[in-house]
Motif scaffolding. Structure first.
Motif, PDB file in Angstrom:
ATOM      1  N   ASP A 157       0.881  -1.092   0.006  1.00 52.35           N
ATOM      2  CA  ASP A 157       0.058  -0.045  -0.090  1.00 52.35           C
ATOM      3  C   ASP A 157       0.815   1.085   0.040  1.00 52.35           C
ATOM      4  OD1 ASP A 157      -2.537  -0.993  -0.313  1.00 52.35           O
ATOM      5  OD2 ASP A 157      -2.777  -1.098   2.019  1.00 52.35           O
ATOM      6  N   LEU A 158       1.976   1.150  -0.554  1.00 48.45           N
ATOM      7  CA  LEU A 158       2.880   2.484  -0.639  1.00 48.45           C
ATOM      8  C   LEU A 158       2.946   2.816  -2.243  1.00 48.45           C
ATOM      9  CD1 LEU A 158       5.490   1.285   1.979  1.00 48.45           C
ATOM     10  CD2 LEU A 158       3.696   2.612   2.434  1.00 48.45           C
ATOM     11  N   HIS A 159       2.055   3.444  -2.909  1.00 51.48           N
ATOM     12  CA  HIS A 159       2.082   3.820  -4.343  1.00 51.48           C
ATOM     13  C   HIS A 159       2.905   5.101  -4.411  1.00 51.48           C
ATOM     14  CE1 HIS A 159      -0.147  -0.019  -5.446  1.00 51.48           C
ATOM     15  NE2 HIS A 159      -1.132   0.497  -4.674  1.00 51.48           N
ATOM     16  N   THR A 160       2.450   5.996  -3.547  1.00 47.58           N
ATOM     17  CA  THR A 160       2.933   7.214  -3.680  1.00 47.58           C
ATOM     18  C   THR A 160       3.224   7.850  -2.463  1.00 47.58           C
ATOM     19  OG1 THR A 160       0.852   8.164  -2.967  1.00 47.58           O
ATOM     20  CG2 THR A 160       1.130   7.716  -5.498  1.00 47.58           C
ATOM     21  N   SER A 213       3.225   8.719  -8.943  1.00 46.34           N
ATOM     22  CA  SER A 213       4.506   8.723  -8.835  1.00 46.34           C
ATOM     23  C   SER A 213       5.417   7.546  -9.137  1.00 46.34           C
ATOM     24  CB  SER A 213       4.798   9.279  -6.998  1.00 46.34           C
ATOM     25  OG  SER A 213       3.781  10.282  -6.987  1.00 46.34           O
ATOM     26  N   PRO A 214       5.622   7.406 -10.402  1.00 46.53           N
ATOM     27  CA  PRO A 214       6.478   6.409 -10.970  1.00 46.53           C
ATOM     28  C   PRO A 214       7.722   6.129 -10.433  1.00 46.53           C
ATOM     29  CG  PRO A 214       5.888   7.781 -12.698  1.00 46.53           C
ATOM     30  CD  PRO A 214       5.174   8.227 -11.509  1.00 46.53           C
ATOM     31  N   GLU A 215       8.597   7.371 -10.087  1.00 44.97           N
ATOM     32  CA  GLU A 215       9.759   7.318  -9.643  1.00 44.97           C
ATOM     33  C   GLU A 215      10.023   6.846  -8.230  1.00 44.97           C
ATOM     34  OE1 GLU A 215       7.594  11.241  -8.237  1.00 44.97           O
ATOM     35  OE2 GLU A 215       8.038  10.163  -9.969  1.00 44.97           O
ATOM     36  N   PHE A 216       8.789   6.859  -7.530  1.00 46.04           N
ATOM     37  CA  PHE A 216       8.938   6.424  -6.010  1.00 46.04           C
ATOM     38  C   PHE A 216       8.630   5.002  -5.860  1.00 46.04           C
ATOM     39  CE2 PHE A 216       6.204   5.383  -2.101  1.00 46.04           C
ATOM     40  CZ  PHE A 216       7.166   5.987  -1.011  1.00 46.04           C
ATOM     41  N   ILE A 217       8.081   4.396  -7.025  1.00 52.03           N
ATOM     42  CA  ILE A 217       7.931   2.852  -7.252  1.00 52.03           C
ATOM     43  C   ILE A 217       9.180   2.294  -7.820  1.00 52.03           C
ATOM     44  CG2 ILE A 217       6.410   0.797  -8.189  1.00 52.03           C
ATOM     45  CD1 ILE A 217       4.257   2.945  -8.288  1.00 52.03           C
ATOM     46  N   ASP A 243      -2.072   0.317   8.962  1.00 54.85           N
ATOM     47  CA  ASP A 243      -2.640  -0.117   7.713  1.00 54.85           C
ATOM     48  C   ASP A 243      -1.929  -1.172   7.210  1.00 54.85           C
ATOM     49  OD1 ASP A 243      -4.126  -0.773   5.570  1.00 54.85           O
ATOM     50  OD2 ASP A 243      -4.517   0.974   4.963  1.00 54.85           O
ATOM     51  N   LEU A 244      -2.165  -2.536   7.608  1.00 53.19           N
ATOM     52  CA  LEU A 244      -1.535  -3.693   6.851  1.00 53.19           C
ATOM     53  C   LEU A 244      -2.391  -4.540   6.090  1.00 53.19           C
ATOM     54  CD1 LEU A 244       0.689  -4.693  10.207  1.00 53.19           C
ATOM     55  CD2 LEU A 244       1.377  -3.238   7.937  1.00 53.19           C
ATOM     56  N   ALA A 273       5.754 -11.643  -4.930  1.00 49.48           N
ATOM     57  CA  ALA A 273       4.763 -10.715  -4.567  1.00 49.48           C
ATOM     58  C   ALA A 273       4.022  -9.986  -5.765  1.00 49.48           C
ATOM     59  CB  ALA A 273       5.044  -9.886  -3.428  1.00 49.48           C
ATOM     60  N   SER A 274       2.834  -9.709  -5.658  1.00 49.05           N
ATOM     61  CA  SER A 274       2.386  -8.959  -6.625  1.00 49.05           C
ATOM     62  C   SER A 274       1.338  -7.968  -6.232  1.00 49.05           C
ATOM     63  CB  SER A 274       1.567 -10.045  -7.649  1.00 49.05           C
ATOM     64  OG  SER A 274       0.796  -9.329  -8.751  1.00 49.05           O
ATOM     65  N   CYS A 275       1.568  -6.802  -6.288  1.00 45.83           N
ATOM     66  CA  CYS A 275       0.817  -5.559  -5.665  1.00 45.83           C
ATOM     67  C   CYS A 275      -0.307  -5.065  -6.730  1.00 45.83           C
ATOM     68  CB  CYS A 275       1.629  -4.347  -5.267  1.00 45.83           C
ATOM     69  SG  CYS A 275       2.781  -4.744  -3.883  1.00 45.83           S
ATOM     70  N   LYS A 276      -1.424  -4.691  -5.974  1.00 42.05           N
ATOM     71  CA  LYS A 276      -2.411  -4.093  -6.893  1.00 42.05           C
ATOM     72  C   LYS A 276      -2.077  -2.902  -7.445  1.00 42.05           C
ATOM     73  CE  LYS A 276      -4.904  -1.256  -3.315  1.00 42.05           C
ATOM     74  NZ  LYS A 276      -4.095  -0.523  -3.116  1.00 42.05           N
TER      75      LYS A 276
END
Length: 426
Positions: free
Chosen positions: A288-291, A338-342, A311-312, A326-329
């Protein structure tokens, strides 16, 4: 004349099995039972070449099922189950201070002592330890209390729901008052009738309970699972809020907090990653850390100025040896804000999203990629910002390696942060 002989041997086999079961029920010692079973099974098969391999398997399975129905065996299994549960609890407990994990360097003793003081909750006063799993203690309480049951949570004299204070796609969060004295948060399933969202909330609540007790995560006060509804009670306070709201409430962002306090947050954030990556045997990825903003919503600022993960919901596990990743949503509509954050291995295009291949396999090293950006976000505008960037340049550069295998572990980063904290604030 052979037929009566064969029938007689089959009857004899049945009698032997019945005899075995009878002895098992009469015996009182599990060890005695085990010896008798071993001897009789051995004798019952001597010279019995007519019995097929399938019959052997059936006899063994049938006898095993009978054994398990014995009271002593039941008690033994119950004890083993409890020991297994305690083993899992001990694994989490060991990570309160990020203890030794196979293949991961331990935190040096002097830094571990310092870490313990950083993680210590302000309201615990002189208590040496937090509560055991299944218990909680809130500010103003003198002792640990057991988690609230469904019956207690539904009792208006024990727990009162107040006003809505937040929520997300899957849940609603209300403030609450426990025994008309203690502030708590009550998280309800927003759409329990929706199987996907209901399951996500249930798993998230179970994850939070799985890591209890730990200074890295929000303390659970009670849990109730009734049908599709999963309700969780956690610690809270009148001023508690997530870090994103803390930053937005002030034009100064986090500048109203001193450098020491903010760097302690960084230590807790990295220590939290270490907990997720090593506490449960197989690494868990925080999906849950997209941005940067979304990251800030995952942490709650408590009244003692400590931050904890709240939040887990999405923590898929990685098992590299068995080729499980793993495969994140994806983000809403499949657009990365924020693609640079990923991490590079996790990024995807709109075309990938349309082809339904945007959920790419990753490891826990995808979390490591984000740590330098998180540090910059927390320390921005701080007098020590440039010093920290200079001191951490080497390990932060490793975090940004294109090859995930070249990135350091969360434990290695934690040790670096603790060493800087010791030289700068201790």
């Amino acid at each position: 004349m052979e037929m009566p002989y064969i029938v007689s041997r089959r009857n004899l086999t049945c009698l032997r099995v019945i005899g075995i079961i009878t002895v098992i029920y009469l015996a009182t010692s599990p060890l005695y039972q085990s010896n008798i079973i071993s001897n009789l099974l051995h004798k019952s098969h001597e010279g019995n070449d007519v019995i097929t391999e399938e019959q052997n398997l059936y006899d063994h399975h049938h006898t095993k099922n009978r054994i398990q129905s014995g009271m002593e065996i039941f008690k033994e299994q119950k004890t083993q189950k409890e020991l297994s549960i305690r083993t899992q609890q001990d694994a989490v407990s060991d990570h309160k201070l990020n203890k030794t994990v196979k293949g991961i360097p331990p935190v040096p003793a002097d830094l571990k002592m310092m870490l313990g003081k950083i993680l210590r909750r302000g309201f615990l006063d002189d208590r040496e330890e937090s509560c055991e799993k299944g218990f909680y203690i809130l500010n103003g309480m003198s002792k640990c209390e057991p988690w609230l049951s469904c019956e207690e949570m539904n009792n208006g004299k024990i727990l009162r729901k107040m006003k809505k204070i937040g929520g997300g796609v899957g849940k609603l969060v209300y403030s609450g008052l426990l025994y008309d004295k203690f502030s708590v948060a009550i998280a309800y399933s927003r759409r329990p009738g929706n199987p996907r969202l209901g399951e996500r909330v249930r798993v998230g609540n179970e994850n939070l309970m799985k890591f209890q007790p730990s200074p890295y995560v929000l303390q659970v006060v009670g849990h109730c699972l009734q049908g599709p509804n999963s309700t969780l009670i956690t610690e809270s306070c009148s001023q508690c809020t997530d870090l994103r709201r803390v930053r937005k409430r002030s034009k100064l962002g986090f500048s109203k907090f001193d450098d020491k306090q903010k760097f302690e947050w960084l230590i807790k954030i990295v220590g939290g990653f270490d907990l997720l990556h090593h506490a449960m045997g197989l690494p868990m990825v925080h999906c849950d850390l997209h941005t940067p903003d979304e990251f800030l919503t995952q942490y709650v600022l408590m009244e003692d100025n400590q931050i904890v993960m709240s939040d887990l919901d999405e923590l898929p596990q990685v098992d590299v040896h068995n080729n499980v990743f793993a495969s994140c949503k994806e983000e809403t509509d499949g657009v990365m804000k924020s693609p640079e954050f990923i991490a590079p291995e996790q990024r995807y295009s709109e075309h990938d999203y349309e082809l339904d291949v945007s959920r790419k396999p990753i490891t826990e090293k995808a979390d490591i990629w984000k740590i330098p950006d998180i540090a910059s976000l927390i320390m921005r505008g701080s007098p020590l910002e440039q010093t920290i960037e200079r001191k951490m340049d080497y390990i932060h550069s490793q975090c940004k390696s294109e090859d995930p295998k070249l990135r350091p572990t969360a434990r290695a980063i934690l040790i670096e942060y603790l060493q800087f904290y010791k030289s700068s604030f201790w």
